[in-house]
Design a protein around this motif. Structure first.
Motif, PDB file in Angstrom:
ATOM      1  N   MET A  23       0.823  -1.205   0.000  1.00  0.00           N
ATOM      2  CA  MET A  23       0.000   0.000   0.000  1.00  0.00           C
ATOM      3  C   MET A  23       0.862   1.262   0.000  1.00  0.00           C
ATOM      4  N   MET A  24       1.959   1.237   0.740  1.00  0.00           N
ATOM      5  CA  MET A  24       2.875   2.371   0.733  1.00  0.00           C
ATOM      6  C   MET A  24       3.485   2.559  -0.655  1.00  0.00           C
ATOM      7  N   GLU A  25       3.893   1.466  -1.274  1.00  0.00           N
ATOM      8  CA  GLU A  25       4.487   1.536  -2.614  1.00  0.00           C
ATOM      9  C   GLU A  25       3.470   2.028  -3.636  1.00  0.00           C
ATOM     10  N   LEU A  26       2.221   1.589  -3.499  1.00  0.00           N
ATOM     11  CA  LEU A  26       1.165   2.034  -4.408  1.00  0.00           C
ATOM     12  C   LEU A  26       0.933   3.537  -4.280  1.00  0.00           C
ATOM     13  N   THR A  27       1.003   4.058  -3.067  1.00  0.00           N
ATOM     14  CA  THR A  27       0.851   5.503  -2.862  1.00  0.00           C
ATOM     15  C   THR A  27       1.972   6.267  -3.550  1.00  0.00           C
ATOM     16  N   ILE A  28       3.192   5.768  -3.458  1.00  0.00           N
ATOM     17  CA  ILE A  28       4.327   6.409  -4.116  1.00  0.00           C
ATOM     18  C   ILE A  28       4.156   6.388  -5.627  1.00  0.00           C
ATOM     19  N   GLU A  29       3.722   5.251  -6.171  1.00  0.00           N
ATOM     20  CA  GLU A  29       3.488   5.159  -7.609  1.00  0.00           C
ATOM     21  C   GLU A  29       2.385   6.132  -8.045  1.00  0.00           C
ATOM     22  N   GLY A  30       1.319   6.196  -7.265  1.00  0.00           N
ATOM     23  CA  GLY A  30       0.217   7.084  -7.606  1.00  0.00           C
ATOM     24  C   GLY A  30       0.645   8.541  -7.613  1.00  0.00           C
TER      25      GLY A  30
ATOM     26  N   LYS B  29       2.942   6.082   4.486  1.00  0.00           N
ATOM     27  CA  LYS B  29       1.773   6.295   3.630  1.00  0.00           C
ATOM     28  C   LYS B  29       0.915   7.440   4.153  1.00  0.00           C
ATOM     29  N   LYS B  30       0.716   7.487   5.457  1.00  0.00           N
ATOM     30  CA  LYS B  30      -0.086   8.554   6.056  1.00  0.00           C
ATOM     31  C   LYS B  30       0.558   9.915   5.824  1.00  0.00           C
ATOM     32  N   PHE B  31       1.876   9.958   5.835  1.00  0.00           N
ATOM     33  CA  PHE B  31       2.585  11.207   5.601  1.00  0.00           C
ATOM     34  C   PHE B  31       2.465  11.649   4.147  1.00  0.00           C
ATOM     35  N   LEU B  32       2.408  10.686   3.209  1.00  0.00           N
ATOM     36  CA  LEU B  32       2.344  11.007   1.780  1.00  0.00           C
ATOM     37  C   LEU B  32       0.928  11.299   1.291  1.00  0.00           C
ATOM     38  N   ASP B  33      -0.071  10.791   1.960  1.00  0.00           N
ATOM     39  CA  ASP B  33      -1.456  10.971   1.494  1.00  0.00           C
ATOM     40  C   ASP B  33      -1.831  12.438   1.280  1.00  0.00           C
ATOM     41  N   PRO B  34      -1.482  13.367   2.190  1.00  0.00           N
ATOM     42  CA  PRO B  34      -1.831  14.775   1.941  1.00  0.00           C
ATOM     43  C   PRO B  34      -1.178  15.351   0.692  1.00  0.00           C
ATOM     44  N   PHE B  35       0.017  14.878   0.345  1.00  0.00           N
ATOM     45  CA  PHE B  35       0.660  15.338  -0.884  1.00  0.00           C
ATOM     46  C   PHE B  35      -0.187  14.945  -2.096  1.00  0.00           C
ATOM     47  N   ARG B  36      -0.689  13.716  -2.075  1.00  0.00           N
ATOM     48  CA  ARG B  36      -1.493  13.264  -3.206  1.00  0.00           C
ATOM     49  C   ARG B  36      -2.817  14.013  -3.257  1.00  0.00           C
TER      50      ARG B  36
ATOM     51  N   TRP C 131      12.152  10.028   3.546  1.00  0.00           N
ATOM     52  CA  TRP C 131      12.918   9.326   2.507  1.00  0.00           C
ATOM     53  C   TRP C 131      13.879   8.328   3.154  1.00  0.00           C
ATOM     54  N   SER C 132      14.522   8.733   4.237  1.00  0.00           N
ATOM     55  CA  SER C 132      15.447   7.835   4.936  1.00  0.00           C
ATOM     56  C   SER C 132      14.714   6.632   5.524  1.00  0.00           C
ATOM     57  N   ALA C 133      13.500   6.871   6.024  1.00  0.00           N
ATOM     58  CA  ALA C 133      12.715   5.771   6.591  1.00  0.00           C
ATOM     59  C   ALA C 133      12.389   4.736   5.525  1.00  0.00           C
ATOM     60  N   ILE C 134      12.050   5.200   4.318  1.00  0.00           N
ATOM     61  CA  ILE C 134      11.755   4.272   3.225  1.00  0.00           C
ATOM     62  C   ILE C 134      13.007   3.495   2.836  1.00  0.00           C
ATOM     63  N   LYS C 135      14.134   4.197   2.741  1.00  0.00           N
ATOM     64  CA  LYS C 135      15.393   3.546   2.375  1.00  0.00           C
ATOM     65  C   LYS C 135      15.767   2.473   3.395  1.00  0.00           C
ATOM     66  N   ASP C 136      15.458   2.727   4.673  1.00  0.00           N
ATOM     67  CA  ASP C 136      15.729   1.724   5.709  1.00  0.00           C
ATOM     68  C   ASP C 136      14.866   0.479   5.520  1.00  0.00           C
ATOM     69  N   LEU C 137      13.639   0.696   5.072  1.00  0.00           N
ATOM     70  CA  LEU C 137      12.701  -0.411   4.935  1.00  0.00           C
ATOM     71  C   LEU C 137      13.051  -1.358   3.784  1.00  0.00           C
TER      72      LEU C 137
END
Length: 219
Positions: free
Chosen positions: A64-71, A182-189, A121-127
């Motif tokens: 779901m996080m990856e799908l948000t980034i793609e969207g 994902k919650k952090f990125l949702d407002p950007f979308r 961005w660092s959190a995603i890279k860690d994951l």
């Protein structure tokens, strides 16, 4: 005499704490890494149901996080569905790199969010490497006590295996980290969909004043 002395059976190396503390922006739980070195005879393939459930929840949250980034990439760039599929091919690391510049270019970062988004961005890279090991590695139970994941890429002495401990707590921390990102990125979308960025064409970008090319007379 063996080239290397045998490693102690069932030895667990000290926990390697992630140097980054809990992130203010994403509320990221610390993902701990515990390296396990053991004799292969101590590993069994029976996995408890709570581990299976935690693993499944982590995989779904990551997707779901990856799908948000793609969207976000599709929404910001305004590409068609077919072109979008070509753009977002590959692993998540490449998609993050694709997303960074458009977010900056179209002014989607509010000043007070600048530090927070860098932490995200660092959190995603860690994951990414942790998730990849969990998904593509070999799962086993060490003496029926806790699950470990082994990668064939890790070099080890014959008869011994090196892996990482993946108990329910670690899987749950990964799940929470995915949800927080994902919650952090949702407002950007939401912001992009409500007010799509003005995308300049190639000619307009090179000629912002709409002046005719040199040598071309005005009509």
């Amino acid at each position: 005499m063996p080239k290397h002395p045998p490693k102690p059976e069932g030895r667990t190396a000290p926990e390697q704490q992630n140097p980054r503390r809990r992130r203010r922006g994403t509320g990221q739980p610390t993902i701990q890494k515990t390296v396990v070195e053991t004799d292969s005879t101590h590993l069994f393939d029976v996995m408890p149901n709570d581990v299976k459930i935690a693993f499944a929840e982590m995989v779904m949250a990551y997707s779901m996080m990856e799908l948000t980034i793609e969207g976000l990439i599709w929404d910001i760039t305004g590409v068609s569905y077919d072109d979008g599929k070509l753009i977002v091919r590959g692993d998540l690391s490449g998609k993050v790199d694709l997303l960074k510049k458009p977010i900056e270019r179209y002014g989607l970062i509010i000043d007070y969010n600048r530090v927070l988004i860098e932490e995200m961005w660092s959190a995603i890279k860690d994951l990414i490497p942790v998730r990849n090991l969990a998904v593509h590695g070999i799962w086993a139970m060490l003496d029926g006590k806790f699950p470990v994941v082994i990668s064939y890429r890790l070099q080890s002495i014959l008869g011994h295996v090196d892996g990482e401990r993946f108990d329910v707590d670690r899987l749950n921390a990964m799940t929470q980290q995915c949800k927080n990102v994902k919650k952090f990125l949702d407002p950007f979308r939401d912001r992009v969909r409500a007010s799509p960025p003005i995308r300049l064409g190639r000619q307009e970008s090179a000629n912002p004043n709409n002046q005719p090319p040199t040598g071309t007379a005005k009509k």
